[in-house]
Design an enzyme around this catalytic site. Structure first.
Site, PDB file in Angstrom:
ATOM      1  N   ASP A 121       0.841  -1.198   0.000  1.00 56.61           N
ATOM      2  CA  ASP A 121       0.000   0.000   0.000  1.00 56.61           C
ATOM      3  C   ASP A 121       0.875   1.248   0.000  1.00 56.61           C
ATOM      4  O   ASP A 121       0.584   2.232  -0.688  1.00 56.61           O
ATOM      5  CB  ASP A 121      -0.910  -0.009   1.234  1.00 56.61           C
ATOM      6  CG  ASP A 121      -1.760   1.240   1.336  1.00 56.61           C
ATOM      7  OD1 ASP A 121      -2.394   1.616   0.328  1.00 56.61           O
ATOM      8  OD2 ASP A 121      -1.813   1.843   2.423  1.00 56.61           O
ATOM      9  N   HIS A 122       1.981   1.207   0.744  1.00 54.77           N
ATOM     10  CA  HIS A 122       2.887   2.346   0.802  1.00 54.77           C
ATOM     11  C   HIS A 122       3.694   2.504  -0.483  1.00 54.77           C
ATOM     12  O   HIS A 122       4.352   3.524  -0.672  1.00 54.77           O
ATOM     13  CB  HIS A 122       3.838   2.203   1.990  1.00 54.77           C
ATOM     14  CG  HIS A 122       3.142   2.279   3.309  1.00 54.77           C
ATOM     15  ND1 HIS A 122       3.744   1.915   4.505  1.00 54.77           N
ATOM     16  CD2 HIS A 122       1.890   2.665   3.640  1.00 54.77           C
ATOM     17  CE1 HIS A 122       2.883   2.075   5.493  1.00 54.77           C
ATOM     18  NE2 HIS A 122       1.762   2.536   4.997  1.00 54.77           N
ATOM     19  N   ASP A 123       3.637   1.511  -1.348  1.00 51.59           N
ATOM     20  CA  ASP A 123       4.333   1.606  -2.632  1.00 51.59           C
ATOM     21  C   ASP A 123       3.474   2.261  -3.696  1.00 51.59           C
ATOM     22  O   ASP A 123       3.992   2.747  -4.699  1.00 51.59           O
ATOM     23  CB  ASP A 123       4.753   0.207  -3.101  1.00 51.59           C
ATOM     24  CG  ASP A 123       5.693   0.251  -4.294  1.00 51.59           C
ATOM     25  OD1 ASP A 123       6.737   0.931  -4.189  1.00 51.59           O
ATOM     26  OD2 ASP A 123       5.385  -0.365  -5.332  1.00 51.59           O
ATOM     27  N   THR A 181       4.127   7.577  -6.761  1.00 58.18           N
ATOM     28  CA  THR A 181       3.628   7.000  -8.000  1.00 58.18           C
ATOM     29  C   THR A 181       2.582   5.941  -7.710  1.00 58.18           C
ATOM     30  O   THR A 181       2.670   5.224  -6.716  1.00 58.18           O
ATOM     31  CB  THR A 181       4.757   6.359  -8.816  1.00 58.18           C
ATOM     32  OG1 THR A 181       5.167   5.131  -8.184  1.00 58.18           O
ATOM     33  CG2 THR A 181       5.959   7.279  -8.929  1.00 58.18           C
ATOM     34  N   ASP A 185       6.138  -0.047  -8.454  1.00 62.82           N
ATOM     35  CA  ASP A 185       7.469   0.146  -9.025  1.00 62.82           C
ATOM     36  C   ASP A 185       8.579   0.186  -7.985  1.00 62.82           C
ATOM     37  O   ASP A 185       9.693   0.607  -8.275  1.00 62.82           O
ATOM     38  CB  ASP A 185       7.489   1.444  -9.839  1.00 62.82           C
ATOM     39  CG  ASP A 185       7.075   2.662  -9.000  1.00 62.82           C
ATOM     40  OD1 ASP A 185       6.781   2.485  -7.796  1.00 62.82           O
ATOM     41  OD2 ASP A 185       7.031   3.773  -9.546  1.00 62.82           O
ATOM     42  N   SER A 187       8.760   2.169  -5.497  1.00 63.37           N
ATOM     43  CA  SER A 187       9.078   3.540  -5.085  1.00 63.37           C
ATOM     44  C   SER A 187       9.252   3.626  -3.578  1.00 63.37           C
ATOM     45  O   SER A 187       9.900   4.554  -3.076  1.00 63.37           O
ATOM     46  CB  SER A 187       7.989   4.517  -5.545  1.00 63.37           C
ATOM     47  OG  SER A 187       6.731   4.178  -5.002  1.00 63.37           O
ATOM     48  N   HIS A 322      -6.607  -2.827   8.154  1.00 66.46           N
ATOM     49  CA  HIS A 322      -6.507  -2.276   9.507  1.00 66.46           C
ATOM     50  C   HIS A 322      -7.212  -3.167  10.525  1.00 66.46           C
ATOM     51  O   HIS A 322      -6.915  -3.112  11.717  1.00 66.46           O
ATOM     52  CB  HIS A 322      -7.095  -0.867   9.551  1.00 66.46           C
ATOM     53  CG  HIS A 322      -6.250   0.140   8.834  1.00 66.46           C
ATOM     54  ND1 HIS A 322      -6.660   1.429   8.582  1.00 66.46           N
ATOM     55  CD2 HIS A 322      -4.995   0.051   8.308  1.00 66.46           C
ATOM     56  CE1 HIS A 322      -5.704   2.081   7.946  1.00 66.46           C
ATOM     57  NE2 HIS A 322      -4.690   1.257   7.763  1.00 66.46           N
TER      58      HIS A 322
END
Length: 584
Positions: A121-123, A181, A185, A187, A322
């Protein structure tokens, strides 16, 4: 009114709508980005260069529902009625519906399934918050003692809706930004701006590696990340994996310069993120049938597909995880038992505490904990742990926060339409009666309690409604979230010109090698763990189901041996440029 506005008018609209001012013209390179993706995601799609790029608005699959049509969140006006009723406060919903002090039964999956969901999710999405807090009239909350108080809430930063053909109405309406982004990828490993990317690379610039902690290493000499307050053990693994592959490339392709080593390694790391997520993770979340219905086999890059993360996905659907956050972070020894020197911790004692990894046994005890612990299988009557509803630690906030209240208010801040609107969007039956809702939730008490609080089914917040739906067979979400997650994942792969299976991204031999990758192999190659399940997402009680790392397939990097002339691969700055004006 003309379709395109003068730049001065666009700047004025940005100012009036309180949008971010970080908009500026840019150019789209013609040649170089055919080989490697840009760090910002810009120009992945050549016809629509902002699609999926960092610092662009989250896309809306349904129109926003602001109370004033432009910027006021749902519940802003205390006297405003929705379908004849006032919306309940987020904290009331949290306290009466979402909180639980008991844990659900053990799942067939390991806690790694939860960790990976949060990590990926953080990507693909991050919505920054504004610097000023706000209290909402209908969001006035009550503390556990019954006294009236407010939880601080920071609205998401506004982003301008700037694209060719945009109209004034959309430009004035508040939109939320995806600061990173949308593409899968990596990121989260490499950053999403040139400045951030540069800060994460080895400052020597000679070997194509990532920067490491210069003060501390583990007992085997493996590096740690430089000190920041939020990186997890998974980030450490990826930094080590990048540097491991870069070292191989340096010796195998001696004519490659450091930039080529870096870019080729980054390309592989991004592909592995995609494979682990789409092959091993998503089918377990939405179920094999929903995966087939919404995603199906890869059919190639589609330049008409917008890969940008949707507002409802980032704000509601992918926040289902969550409900699976544990109360306890387990730390285990080599026999996957409670560690004798580093005992397990309450969740709130581990947040923003990277020093524990360096000072308390390295990444291995925590890794064994997430592999060797069954995930929590939540249900409609056992949702969020009190660790995140009463003791959540948030940076720059002195008091403990309530994640459930924050999620509900975030959906209202973003003007996300209600639960029923999204069920209709997905071709599902709208909820009109208590019987309808009980059929979907499969828990009569929970269904009744929700309708008693919201008064009308159209008022139910989408995050709550999706969360309490009964799981589909073989899934960890109900039909609504399976639809929304499936549609988003389909867009992420079809709309990515650099998706690992797309023509020309990798050779056939390289794709065959990449298909052998696994999260378990990554852990074996970059930690001191010697035994592990073949699939780290499946829970196994040690030693049953565990195999030696020697038995886990690994990628053969010989598929990347390059016999081409050195000159062909060194021209990273000499490329033709086509001037395509856009705003990022």
């Amino acid at each position: 009114m003309p379709e395109l506005l003068p730049w001065e008018d666009v700047e004025l609209i940005a100012e009036l709508s309180e949008c971010s001012s970080a908009t500026h013209p840019a150019i789209c390179p013609c040649d170089h980005l055919d080989k490697y993706r840009s760090i910002s995601g810009f120009c992945n799609n050549r016809q629509n260069p902002l699609w999926g790029a960092a610092n662009t608005p989250l896309v809306r699959w349904l129109p926003a529902e602001y109370e004033d049509g432009e910027r006021e969140p749902k519940g802003w006006n205390q006297g405003r009625l929705h379908n004849g009723f006032q919306l309940p406060s987020p904290h009331e919903v949290s306290k009466k519906i979402l909180r639980t002090s008991s844990m659900g039964k053990e799942d067939v999956y390991s806690h790694m399934l939860v960790e990976w969901g949060q990590y990926i999710d953080h990507d693909i999405s991050f919505t920054p918050q504004s610097s000023g807090s706000a209290a909402f009239q209908t969001g006035v909350d009550y503390d556990i003692t019954g006294g009236k108080s407010c939880l601080p809430f920071f609205r998401s930063v506004a982003a301008c809706f700037l694209s060719f053909g945009s109209d004034i109405e959309k430009s004035l309406q508040r939109q939320q930004m995806n600061a990173i982004t949308s593409f899968m990828d990596a990121s989260v490993v490499y950053g999403h701006t040139p400045k951030m990317e540069s800060s994460l690379r080895d400052p020597s610039g000679l070997n194509g590696k990532l920067v490491v902690n210069c003060k501390f290493k583990d007992h085997k000499g493996r590096p740690y990340l430089p000190f920041v307050n939020k990186h997890s053990v998974l980030h450490t693994l990826w930094m080590r994996e990048h540097n491991r592959i870069a070292e191989v490339f340096k010796h195998m392709n001696g004519h490659w310069n450091s930039e080529t080593i870096y870019q080729e390694t980054r390309k592989i790391i991004g592909a592995v993120h995609q494979i682990i997520t789409m092959r091993d993770h998503v089918p377990k979340i939405i179920g094999s049938k929903s995966f087939e219905d919404y995603i199906g086999p890869y059919r190639g890059y589609d330049p008409t597909t917008d890969p940008s993360v949707s507002n409802v996905f980032a704000t509601a659907a992918f926040r289902f995880g969550h409900a699976t956050i544990p109360q306890i972070v387990r730390r285990m020894n080599e026999s996957f038992q409670e560690h004798e020197h580093f005992p397990s911790l309450r969740l709130h004692h581990t947040l923003f505490s990277p020093w524990r990894i360096v000072k308390e046994g390295g990444i291995e005890p925590t890794l064994r904990g997430v592999i060797g612990t069954a995930a929590k299988a939540f249900s409609a009557n056992m949702l969020l742990s009190d660790e995140v509803t009463e003791r959540l630690v948030v940076l720059n906030t002195p008091q403990h926060m309530d994640l459930a209240s924050l999620n509900l208010q975030r959906g209202r801040d973003h003007a996300i339409p209600g639960y029923n609107e999204w069920r209709e969007f997905c071709g599902l039956k709208r909820i009109k009666t208590l019987d309808d809702f009980q059929e979907v939730v499969k828990d009569c008490k929970v269904a009744k309690k929700i309708l008693e609080i919201y008064k009308h089914p159209d008022n139910i917040d989408v995050w709550l409604g999706g969360l309490v739906e009964k799981f589909l067979p073989g899934a960890r979400v109900g039909p609504l979230f399976a639809c929304l997650i499936g549609k988003q994942m389909k867009a992420l792969c079809d709309g990515d010109r650099f998706w690992w299976e797309a023509d020309g991204v990798f050779t056939q031999q390289q794709r065959a090698e990449l298909s052998r990758v696994s999260l378990s192999r990554l852990i074996c190659d970059n930690s001191d763990i010697k035994q592990i399940p073949l699939d780290s997402f499946i829970f196994r009680k040690y030693p049953s189901g565990f195999v030696s790392c020697d038995q886990i397939p690994s990628i053969n990097l010989e598929a990347w041996r390059d016999e081409n002339s050195p000159g062909e691969l060194k021209k990273l700055s000499a490329f033709k440029v086509c001037f395509f004006t856009a705003f990022i």
